[in-house]
Design a protein around this motif. Structure first.
Motif, PDB file in Angstrom:
ATOM      1  N   ARG A  50       0.738  -1.322  -0.023  1.00 25.19           N
ATOM      2  CA  ARG A  50       0.152   0.118   0.054  1.00 25.19           C
ATOM      3  C   ARG A  50       0.723   1.185  -0.087  1.00 25.19           C
ATOM      4  O   ARG A  50       0.257   2.368  -0.146  1.00 25.19           O
ATOM      5  CB  ARG A  50      -0.957  -0.179   1.045  1.00 25.19           C
ATOM      6  N   GLY A  51       2.093   1.174   0.158  1.00 24.46           N
ATOM      7  CA  GLY A  51       2.939   2.505   0.011  1.00 24.46           C
ATOM      8  C   GLY A  51       3.118   3.141  -1.045  1.00 24.46           C
ATOM      9  O   GLY A  51       2.780   2.511  -2.264  1.00 24.46           O
ATOM     10  N   ARG A  52       3.440   4.382  -0.959  1.00 21.11           N
ATOM     11  CA  ARG A  52       3.629   5.126  -2.197  1.00 21.11           C
ATOM     12  C   ARG A  52       4.778   5.077  -2.991  1.00 21.11           C
ATOM     13  O   ARG A  52       5.807   4.158  -2.583  1.00 21.11           O
ATOM     14  CB  ARG A  52       3.545   6.560  -1.724  1.00 21.11           C
ATOM     15  N   VAL A  53       4.809   5.304  -4.226  1.00 24.34           N
ATOM     16  CA  VAL A  53       5.552   5.131  -5.318  1.00 24.34           C
ATOM     17  C   VAL A  53       6.352   6.538  -5.720  1.00 24.34           C
ATOM     18  O   VAL A  53       5.794   7.431  -5.837  1.00 24.34           O
ATOM     19  CB  VAL A  53       5.069   4.555  -6.823  1.00 24.34           C
ATOM     20  N   LEU A  54       7.502   6.781  -5.525  1.00 27.40           N
ATOM     21  CA  LEU A  54       8.377   7.754  -6.035  1.00 27.40           C
ATOM     22  C   LEU A  54       8.948   7.574  -7.341  1.00 27.40           C
ATOM     23  O   LEU A  54       9.840   6.803  -7.567  1.00 27.40           O
ATOM     24  CB  LEU A  54       9.519   8.016  -4.980  1.00 27.40           C
ATOM     25  N   GLU A  55       8.211   8.336  -8.227  1.00 24.61           N
ATOM     26  CA  GLU A  55       8.649   7.933  -9.518  1.00 24.61           C
ATOM     27  C   GLU A  55       9.724   8.985 -10.116  1.00 24.61           C
ATOM     28  O   GLU A  55      10.695   8.458 -10.588  1.00 24.61           O
ATOM     29  CB  GLU A  55       7.503   8.593 -10.448  1.00 24.61           C
ATOM     30  N   GLU A  56      10.049  10.103  -9.590  1.00 26.61           N
ATOM     31  CA  GLU A  56      11.054  10.925  -9.933  1.00 26.61           C
ATOM     32  C   GLU A  56      11.520  11.623  -8.613  1.00 26.61           C
ATOM     33  O   GLU A  56      10.998  12.787  -7.938  1.00 26.61           O
ATOM     34  CB  GLU A  56      10.871  12.126 -10.857  1.00 26.61           C
ATOM     35  N   PRO A  57      12.913  11.092  -8.156  1.00 21.57           N
ATOM     36  CA  PRO A  57      13.255  11.482  -6.828  1.00 21.57           C
ATOM     37  C   PRO A  57      14.021  12.929  -7.060  1.00 21.57           C
ATOM     38  O   PRO A  57      14.382  13.605  -6.088  1.00 21.57           O
ATOM     39  CB  PRO A  57      14.298  10.481  -6.272  1.00 21.57           C
ATOM     40  N   GLY A  58      14.067  13.491  -8.237  1.00 24.71           N
ATOM     41  CA  GLY A  58      15.060  14.726  -8.391  1.00 24.71           C
ATOM     42  C   GLY A  58      16.623  14.210  -8.476  1.00 24.71           C
ATOM     43  O   GLY A  58      16.830  13.193  -8.652  1.00 24.71           O
ATOM     44  N   TRP A  59      17.360  15.141  -8.351  1.00 21.52           N
ATOM     45  CA  TRP A  59      18.971  14.831  -8.029  1.00 21.52           C
ATOM     46  C   TRP A  59      19.118  13.894  -6.773  1.00 21.52           C
ATOM     47  O   TRP A  59      18.179  13.989  -5.700  1.00 21.52           O
ATOM     48  CB  TRP A  59      19.620  16.075  -8.069  1.00 21.52           C
ATOM     49  N   ILE A  60      19.972  13.155  -6.841  1.00 23.66           N
ATOM     50  CA  ILE A  60      20.210  12.014  -5.771  1.00 23.66           C
ATOM     51  C   ILE A  60      21.610  11.967  -4.983  1.00 23.66           C
ATOM     52  O   ILE A  60      22.589  11.764  -5.851  1.00 23.66           O
ATOM     53  CB  ILE A  60      19.868  10.662  -6.385  1.00 23.66           C
ATOM     54  N   PRO A  61      21.439  12.430  -3.998  1.00 30.54           N
ATOM     55  CA  PRO A  61      22.840  12.166  -3.280  1.00 30.54           C
ATOM     56  C   PRO A  61      23.095  10.649  -3.169  1.00 30.54           C
ATOM     57  O   PRO A  61      22.404   9.904  -2.720  1.00 30.54           O
ATOM     58  CB  PRO A  61      22.708  12.849  -1.732  1.00 30.54           C
ATOM     59  N   TYR A  62      24.422  10.524  -3.445  1.00 31.94           N
ATOM     60  CA  TYR A  62      25.211   8.846  -2.975  1.00 31.94           C
ATOM     61  C   TYR A  62      26.448   9.106  -2.578  1.00 31.94           C
ATOM     62  O   TYR A  62      27.082  10.095  -2.757  1.00 31.94           O
ATOM     63  CB  TYR A  62      24.682   8.045  -4.024  1.00 31.94           C
ATOM     64  N   MET A  63      26.880   7.969  -2.063  1.00 32.04           N
ATOM     65  CA  MET A  63      28.189   8.185  -1.355  1.00 32.04           C
ATOM     66  C   MET A  63      28.969   6.802  -1.674  1.00 32.04           C
ATOM     67  O   MET A  63      28.555   5.675  -1.602  1.00 32.04           O
ATOM     68  CB  MET A  63      28.219   8.255   0.236  1.00 32.04           C
ATOM     69  N   ARG A  64      30.296   6.937  -2.182  1.00 27.93           N
ATOM     70  CA  ARG A  64      30.927   5.905  -2.711  1.00 27.93           C
ATOM     71  C   ARG A  64      32.503   6.186  -2.376  1.00 27.93           C
ATOM     72  O   ARG A  64      32.986   6.979  -2.401  1.00 27.93           O
ATOM     73  CB  ARG A  64      30.900   5.330  -4.078  1.00 27.93           C
ATOM     74  N   TYR A  65      32.948   5.061  -1.436  1.00 27.78           N
ATOM     75  CA  TYR A  65      34.445   4.893  -1.193  1.00 27.78           C
ATOM     76  C   TYR A  65      34.886   6.346  -0.556  1.00 27.78           C
ATOM     77  O   TYR A  65      35.901   6.870  -0.642  1.00 27.78           O
ATOM     78  CB  TYR A  65      35.187   4.820  -2.396  1.00 27.78           C
ATOM     79  N   GLY A  66      34.124   6.738   0.387  1.00 30.97           N
ATOM     80  CA  GLY A  66      34.529   7.771   1.243  1.00 30.97           C
ATOM     81  C   GLY A  66      33.923   9.146   0.846  1.00 30.97           C
ATOM     82  O   GLY A  66      34.458  10.218   1.595  1.00 30.97           O
ATOM     83  N   GLU A  67      33.638   9.285  -0.342  1.00 30.97           N
ATOM     84  CA  GLU A  67      33.249  10.454  -0.790  1.00 30.97           C
ATOM     85  C   GLU A  67      31.775  10.729  -1.255  1.00 30.97           C
ATOM     86  O   GLU A  67      31.105   9.722  -1.681  1.00 30.97           O
ATOM     87  CB  GLU A  67      34.212  10.941  -2.183  1.00 30.97           C
ATOM     88  N   GLY A  68      31.110  11.791  -1.309  1.00 27.79           N
ATOM     89  CA  GLY A  68      30.027  12.049  -1.469  1.00 27.79           C
ATOM     90  C   GLY A  68      29.725  12.734  -2.954  1.00 27.79           C
ATOM     91  O   GLY A  68      30.501  13.357  -3.415  1.00 27.79           O
ATOM     92  N   TYR A  69      28.442  12.240  -3.780  1.00 22.88           N
ATOM     93  CA  TYR A  69      28.418  12.217  -4.953  1.00 22.88           C
ATOM     94  C   TYR A  69      27.084  12.915  -5.221  1.00 22.88           C
ATOM     95  O   TYR A  69      25.994  12.501  -4.378  1.00 22.88           O
ATOM     96  CB  TYR A  69      28.806  11.177  -5.947  1.00 22.88           C
ATOM     97  N   ILE A  70      26.700  13.497  -6.472  1.00 20.81           N
ATOM     98  CA  ILE A  70      25.173  13.702  -6.819  1.00 20.81           C
ATOM     99  C   ILE A  70      24.898  13.058  -8.055  1.00 20.81           C
ATOM    100  O   ILE A  70      25.791  13.405  -9.107  1.00 20.81           O
ATOM    101  CB  ILE A  70      24.794  15.228  -6.719  1.00 20.81           C
ATOM    102  N   ARG A  71      23.859  12.492  -8.329  1.00 23.07           N
ATOM    103  CA  ARG A  71      23.415  11.987  -9.616  1.00 23.07           C
ATOM    104  C   ARG A  71      22.349  13.005 -10.052  1.00 23.07           C
ATOM    105  O   ARG A  71      21.339  13.165  -9.200  1.00 23.07           O
ATOM    106  CB  ARG A  71      22.876  10.704  -9.346  1.00 23.07           C
ATOM    107  N   LEU A  72      22.799  13.622 -11.009  1.00 18.93           N
ATOM    108  CA  LEU A  72      21.854  14.735 -11.396  1.00 18.93           C
ATOM    109  C   LEU A  72      20.535  14.250 -12.519  1.00 18.93           C
ATOM    110  O   LEU A  72      20.631  13.211 -13.105  1.00 18.93           O
ATOM    111  CB  LEU A  72      22.685  15.759 -12.363  1.00 18.93           C
ATOM    112  N   VAL A  73      19.592  14.977 -12.473  1.00 18.19           N
ATOM    113  CA  VAL A  73      18.312  14.721 -13.303  1.00 18.19           C
ATOM    114  C   VAL A  73      18.777  14.817 -14.830  1.00 18.19           C
ATOM    115  O   VAL A  73      19.648  15.766 -15.320  1.00 18.19           O
ATOM    116  CB  VAL A  73      17.264  15.652 -12.999  1.00 18.19           C
ATOM    117  N   GLY A  74      18.473  13.661 -15.595  1.00 18.39           N
ATOM    118  CA  GLY A  74      18.887  13.851 -16.940  1.00 18.39           C
ATOM    119  C   GLY A  74      20.275  13.351 -17.142  1.00 18.39           C
ATOM    120  O   GLY A  74      20.937  13.378 -18.364  1.00 18.39           O
ATOM    121  N   GLN A  75      21.067  12.907 -16.268  1.00 20.22           N
ATOM    122  CA  GLN A  75      22.450  12.837 -16.326  1.00 20.22           C
ATOM    123  C   GLN A  75      22.569  11.758 -17.534  1.00 20.22           C
ATOM    124  O   GLN A  75      23.639  11.350 -18.365  1.00 20.22           O
ATOM    125  CB  GLN A  75      23.007  12.122 -15.067  1.00 20.22           C
TER     126      GLN A  75
END
Length: 362
Positions: free
Chosen positions: A203-228
């Protein structure tokens, strides 16, 4: 719904035990076990094992754990989303992991996968016509990773998979027949038990478009941009948060002011003592950006609907608890025991809450 477990002869006993415990229909064996590793070859066998009369087919890899009512959970979700490709596990340090973590904090139970990353394939349910189309598409491919080819397939169809934000499937072990062992400990981004997952998935909601997405890998922060994904490299490159920030509408000064005003000195010092000052600051900024984006997404989603608030709260806790260990370099993840995970979660929550305030103010 029919089902199969992808496996290799070296894991035959493990795979049979998994199939027996979950009540899955059978095993799909690597057709060339002595040849070069290829998850795709085994996947093609697994996706061909559709049972007579089935409308959907579930394929699970052999190196997972899952609740005994997994088939029931998947079947109910397939009834809710009969035309969707449904994914039940997401790596905690991937871009799709970032999307899932953001969705959990926003109060969503499903999120649309990003098109510029592999589709996590440890547990996937497809409508049988989609499974047939994928087999036709993938047969003869030189690609050996089924997860990579899934994304190529879904992109060509114009619709990525739906990812279950509450992960009831967990990866076990660090070995990899297909060459992923260098990634170290890789676990689910939002691990919850089946009792909490059931109402959220149904019954939970669906997020179709989260916008830009922060993520972290190997100790550093990144951003996945819309339309990347439209970039010259197909979107596979990684953008450090400082470099990507101008495309998000946020100013670096805003982030640094929030860091100076909101990062708790005592928790920051303890995280820095264990994992370094740079990691402590990167983790806090990463979670600040997550909180900001989650507040934006929650505003768009509106009322959470008919789901238990305590299940949503535990989903949010699970998402934040994995942010710290997932963000560590692979060689340092074994250092994150229960006490260290609790410390990083408490630290991360201060950043998420500061980010939520940023989101509400914008």
């Amino acid at each position: 719904m029919s089902s199969a477990v992808m496996t290799h002869p070296v894991r035959l006993v493990q795979a049979q035990e998994l199939a027996d415990r979950l009540g899955l229909d059978g095993l799909a064996l690597d057709p060339d076990p002595d040849g070069p590793p290829s998850a795709l070859l085994t996947a093609l066998v697994a996706w061909a094992a559709v049972g007579a009369g089935a409308s959907h087919h579930l394929v699970v890899q052999d190196d997972v754990s899952a609740p005994e009512n997994m088939v029931e959970l998947v079947g109910r979700a397939a009834t809710r989303f009969p035309d969707e490709a449904l994914v039940y596990y997401t790596n905690w340090h991937a871009r799709n992991g970032g999307a899932s973590r953001l969705a959990a904090l926003a109060g969503a139970s499903w999120v649309r996968a990003v098109p510029d990353e592999f589709t996590p394939s440890l547990a996937v349910c497809l409508p049988v016509d989609t499974a047939d189309d994928f087999r036709e598409f993938a047969t003869g491919s030189d690609e050996r990773h089924d997860d990579e080819l899934f994304s190529v397939f879904f992109r060509a169809r114009g619709r990525m998979s739906l990812i279950a934000v509450p992960n009831v499937v967990e990866h076990i072990g660090t070995s990899s027949i297909n060459g992923h062992a260098t990634q170290g400990i890789r676990l689910a981004v939002c691990p919850v038990d089946a009792a909490d997952a059931a109402p959220l998935l149904e019954r939970g909601r669906v997020l179709e478009e989260p916008g830009w997405i922060p993520y972290m890998r190997y100790g550093e922060g990144y951003i996945r941009l819309v339309g990347q994904e439209s970039g010259p490299d197909g979107g596979r490159g990684h953008h450090r948060w400082r470099d990507a920030l101008p495309m998000t509408g946020l100013e670096e000064r805003t982030v640094l002011d929030a860091l100076a005003d909101g990062m708790p000195a005592d928790l920051a010092a303890e995280v820095a003592r264990l994992f370094g000052q740079s990691f402590a600051e990167e983790l806090w900024i990463h979670c600040l950006l997550l909180g900001r984006q989650a507040a934006e997404a929650a505003r768009r989603l509106g009322d959470p609907g008919d789901v238990p608030p305590e299940s949503l709260a535990r989903l949010r806790d699970a998402a934040v608890a994995t942010a710290g260990p997932a963000g560590l370099p692979p060689e340092r993840r074994p250092e994150a025991g229960p006490q260290e995970v609790r410390l990083m979660a408490a630290f991360a929550w201060t950043a998420v809450r500061a980010g939520e305030r940023l989101g509400r103010a914008s």
